[in-house]
Design a protein around this motif. Structure first.
Motif, PDB file in Angstrom:
ATOM      1  N   TRP A 221      -6.682  11.746   7.391  1.00 28.00           N
ATOM      2  CA  TRP A 221      -5.316  12.058   6.959  1.00 28.00           C
ATOM      3  C   TRP A 221      -4.345  10.997   7.460  1.00 28.00           C
ATOM      4  N   LYS A 222      -4.565  10.469   8.659  1.00 31.90           N
ATOM      5  CA  LYS A 222      -3.721   9.390   9.163  1.00 31.90           C
ATOM      6  C   LYS A 222      -3.769   8.185   8.218  1.00 31.90           C
ATOM      7  N   LEU A 223      -4.970   7.853   7.750  1.00 29.12           N
ATOM      8  CA  LEU A 223      -5.107   6.720   6.840  1.00 29.12           C
ATOM      9  C   LEU A 223      -4.500   7.041   5.480  1.00 29.12           C
ATOM     10  N   HIS A 224      -4.673   8.281   5.024  1.00 28.39           N
ATOM     11  CA  HIS A 224      -4.077   8.685   3.752  1.00 28.39           C
ATOM     12  C   HIS A 224      -2.556   8.540   3.796  1.00 28.39           C
ATOM     13  N   GLU A 225      -1.946   8.998   4.881  1.00 24.29           N
ATOM     14  CA  GLU A 225      -0.489   8.897   5.000  1.00 24.29           C
ATOM     15  C   GLU A 225      -0.034   7.446   4.974  1.00 24.29           C
ATOM     16  N   ALA A 226      -0.789   6.570   5.637  1.00 30.01           N
ATOM     17  CA  ALA A 226      -0.418   5.152   5.671  1.00 30.01           C
ATOM     18  C   ALA A 226      -0.438   4.556   4.275  1.00 30.01           C
ATOM     19  N   VAL A 227      -1.461   4.904   3.498  1.00 33.66           N
ATOM     20  CA  VAL A 227      -1.570   4.385   2.129  1.00 33.66           C
ATOM     21  C   VAL A 227      -0.490   5.005   1.238  1.00 33.66           C
ATOM     22  N   ALA A 228      -0.286   6.312   1.356  1.00 33.03           N
ATOM     23  CA  ALA A 228       0.690   7.008   0.520  1.00 33.03           C
ATOM     24  C   ALA A 228       2.108   6.522   0.768  1.00 33.03           C
ATOM     25  N   ASN A 229       2.404   6.114   1.990  1.00 33.98           N
ATOM     26  CA  ASN A 229       3.755   5.676   2.336  1.00 33.98           C
ATOM     27  C   ASN A 229       4.005   4.205   2.043  1.00 33.98           C
ATOM     28  N   HIS A 230       2.975   3.507   1.573  1.00 30.92           N
ATOM     29  CA  HIS A 230       3.138   2.085   1.259  1.00 30.92           C
ATOM     30  C   HIS A 230       3.857   1.967  -0.080  1.00 30.92           C
ATOM     31  N   SER A 231       5.059   1.430  -0.063  1.00 29.00           N
ATOM     32  CA  SER A 231       5.914   1.443  -1.249  1.00 29.00           C
ATOM     33  C   SER A 231       6.563   0.086  -1.489  1.00 29.00           C
ATOM     34  N   ASP A 232       7.296   0.004  -2.583  1.00 29.64           N
ATOM     35  CA  ASP A 232       8.046  -1.202  -2.909  1.00 29.64           C
ATOM     36  C   ASP A 232       8.990  -1.574  -1.769  1.00 29.64           C
ATOM     37  N   LYS A 233       9.639  -0.580  -1.178  1.00 29.43           N
ATOM     38  CA  LYS A 233      10.573  -0.838  -0.079  1.00 29.43           C
ATOM     39  C   LYS A 233       9.854  -1.464   1.113  1.00 29.43           C
ATOM     40  N   VAL A 234       8.674  -0.970   1.436  1.00 33.20           N
ATOM     41  CA  VAL A 234       7.915  -1.515   2.567  1.00 33.20           C
ATOM     42  C   VAL A 234       7.594  -2.984   2.316  1.00 33.20           C
ATOM     43  N   VAL A 235       7.158  -3.286   1.092  1.00 32.45           N
ATOM     44  CA  VAL A 235       6.809  -4.666   0.747  1.00 32.45           C
ATOM     45  C   VAL A 235       8.030  -5.578   0.855  1.00 32.45           C
ATOM     46  N   ARG A 236       9.147  -5.146   0.280  1.00 34.93           N
ATOM     47  CA  ARG A 236      10.353  -5.985   0.289  1.00 34.93           C
ATOM     48  C   ARG A 236      10.947  -6.115   1.690  1.00 34.93           C
ATOM     49  N   ASP A 237      10.860  -5.053   2.486  1.00 35.53           N
ATOM     50  CA  ASP A 237      11.348  -5.141   3.864  1.00 35.53           C
ATOM     51  C   ASP A 237      10.541  -6.165   4.653  1.00 35.53           C
ATOM     52  N   PHE A 238       9.232  -6.197   4.401  1.00 40.38           N
ATOM     53  CA  PHE A 238       8.387  -7.173   5.075  1.00 40.38           C
ATOM     54  C   PHE A 238       8.813  -8.596   4.702  1.00 40.38           C
ATOM     55  N   PHE A 239       9.068  -8.823   3.411  1.00 41.70           N
ATOM     56  CA  PHE A 239       9.495 -10.152   2.966  1.00 41.70           C
ATOM     57  C   PHE A 239      10.822 -10.544   3.618  1.00 41.70           C
ATOM     58  N   ASP A 240      11.738  -9.599   3.714  1.00 41.64           N
ATOM     59  CA  ASP A 240      13.039  -9.887   4.328  1.00 41.64           C
ATOM     60  C   ASP A 240      12.861 -10.327   5.781  1.00 41.64           C
ATOM     61  N   ILE A 241      12.003  -9.613   6.494  1.00 47.40           N
ATOM     62  CA  ILE A 241      11.755  -9.946   7.901  1.00 47.40           C
ATOM     63  C   ILE A 241      11.081 -11.315   8.003  1.00 47.40           C
ATOM     64  N   TRP A 242      10.112 -11.563   7.104  1.00 41.86           N
ATOM     65  CA  TRP A 242       9.390 -12.829   7.140  1.00 41.86           C
ATOM     66  C   TRP A 242      10.318 -14.006   6.845  1.00 41.86           C
TER      67      TRP A 242
END
Length: 338
Positions: A221-242
Motif C-alpha cells: 500500500w505504501k508503494l501504491h500511494e507513491a505511484v497514485a500520488n505521482h502527478s503532473d504537479k510533482v513532475v513540474r515541481d521537480f523541474f522547477d527545483i532542478w
C-alpha cells in the motif's frame, strides 16, 4: 560457448557484460563513442544481440520502442515498410524554458563518476502469473482494498525480503524506489511514442523494523500511494527545483545500501521482437547501473503476466535471500530450454 553456458548457472555469468559494446561507458562518452551500438555475438548454438544506447537519447520506454520498431522494419523485408508507431522526436520542455540550458560546472569531473561496482551476485528469479496473482490477492486483502497492482505487490515482496536478508538495524531508514513513466501523468499527457527521457523515481519510505513488523499488504500500500500520488504537479515541481539548482544524475551516488531500486518494466514488449531466428529464449542486461539492491523487471518468457526479476546483491545478502522462505515460496521453477 553455448546458450546453456549462459542460462544454466545460478548466477548470471560475468562474461555476459562483454556481449555489450559499450560495457562500462557513461553518457558523457558519447563525445567519442556512438550513441547507439548493436553487438552480435555468435554462440555455438545461438545468437546474442546486445544493444547499447546512451541514456541521453531516451529512457526504457524509448529503448524498447526503438527495438520494437527495428523488428517491425526487419519483418517487412523491404516491402511496404510502414512503422506502426512513429517516434515523436520533438522534446518536451516546461513552458517558458529554453532548450539550451547552462550547467553550473567548470570541469567534467564535477558531474561525471566512473564508479566500479562492488562484488555483486546477479541472479534471475522467475515468478509465474499464478504466483503473482496469489501475492496480489493477499496484499489487497491485508490492506482491505482492490487497488494494489501486481507489480506493486511484487516490489513490496522484494523490498521486505531483501531488507530481512540484510539484517538491518530496527531504526534504519529504507526505501523502495520505482522507476515511473511520466508520459501518462502529464497534463496534457505525452504520447507513449514520445522518444526521449520522461521518467521519475517514486517510492515508499519507512524503517527496517516497521517494514518487517507489518505485513506484505502494508508495504504494498505504501508503494501504491507513491505511484497514485505521482502527478503532473510533482513532475513540474521537480523541474522547477532542478532549474534553480541543476545537477547531473549519478545513480551510484544516489542509491544507498539500505534500499531497493526497481528498474525496467514487465510491460515493455521484449519477447515480441523477431529478427529471423524465432522468439528470444531469454533476456539479459549489461554492466550499466548495477549496484547492491538494483532489481530490473522483465516480462516472463511464458507470458501471461509472468515476471522475471534480475536481482543484484552482495554475496552475503543474496545467500540470505535464497534462504528466505517468504521469497522463495513465491519464486517459480525456471522454464526448461528445449
Amino acid at each position: 560457448m553455448t546458450i546453456s553456458d549462459i542460462l544454466s548457472p545460478i548466477d548470471v555469468p560475468s562474461i555476459v557484460q562483454s556481449f555489450f559494446d559499450h560495457d562500462r561507458a557513461v553518457n558523457y562518452d558519447c563525445h567519442t563513442m556512438p550513441l547507439l551500438s548493436i553487438q552480435v555475438t555468435e554462440l555455438k548454438d545461438g545468437i546474442f544481440i546486445g544493444c547499447s544506447m546512451n541514456h541521453c537519447i531516451g529512457d526504457g520506454t524509448s529503448y524498447w520502442h526503438f527495438f520494437n520498431t527495428w523488428s517491425e522494419i526487419f519483418q517487412a523485408q523491404g516491402n511496404n515498410i510502414s512503422i506502426t508507431r512513429p517516434p515523436i522526436h520533438k522534446r518536451w520542455f516546461p513552458d517558458g524554458v529554453s532548450p539550451i540550458l547552462n550547467l553550473p560546472f567548470a570541469h567534467q569531473d564535477e558531474y561525471i563518476s566512473r564508479v566500479e561496482a562492488p562484488k555483486l551476485r546477479e541472479r534471475m528469479f522467475q515468478f509465474s502469473s499464478q504466483s503473482i496473482a496469489k501475492l496480489k490477492e493477499k496484499s489487497n486483502a491485508e490492506s482491505n482494498t482492490n487497488k494494489i497492482s501486481s507489480f506493486q505487490t511484487l516490489s513490496a515482496l522484494v523490498w521486505r525480503c531483501i531488507m530481512r536478508a540484510r539484517c538491518l538495524p530496527h531504526d534504519q531508514i529504507t526505501r523502495c524506489t520505482l522507476a515511473t513513466n511520466n508520459r501518462s501523468r502529464m497534463e496534457p499527457s505525452l504520447s507513449n511514442d514520445y522518444f526521449g527521457n520522461s521518467l521519475y523515481a517514486v517510492g515508499g519510505v519507512t524503517t527496517a523494523g516497521e517494514l518487517l513488523e507489518h505485513n506484505l499488504g502494508w508495504a504494498a500500500w505504501k508503494l501504491h500511494e507513491a505511484v497514485a500520488n505521482h502527478s503532473d504537479k510533482v513532475v513540474r515541481d521537480f523541474f522547477d527545483i532542478w532549474l534553480q539548482s541543476p545537477f547531473v544524475l549519478q545513480p551510484a551516488r544516489i542509491f544507498d545500501p539500505y534500499s531497493v531500486m526497481m528498474g525496467s518494466s514487465p510491460r515493455f514488449n521484449m519477447y515480441g521482437n523477431e529478427f529471423g531466428m524465432g522468439k528470444a529464449v531469454a533476456l539479459r542486461s549489461g554492466y550499466a547501473n548495477k549496484f547492491d539492491g538494483k532489481v530490473s523487471s522483465y516480462p516472463g518468457y511464458e507470458g501471461g503476466g509472468s515476471i522475471d526479476l534480475e536481482v543484484c546483491l552482495s554475496p552475503d545478502s543474496m545467500s540470505a535471500l535464497e534462504s528466505d522462505k517468504e521469497f522463495m515460496d513465491a519464486v517459480s521453477l525456471s522454464y526448461q530450454l528445449h
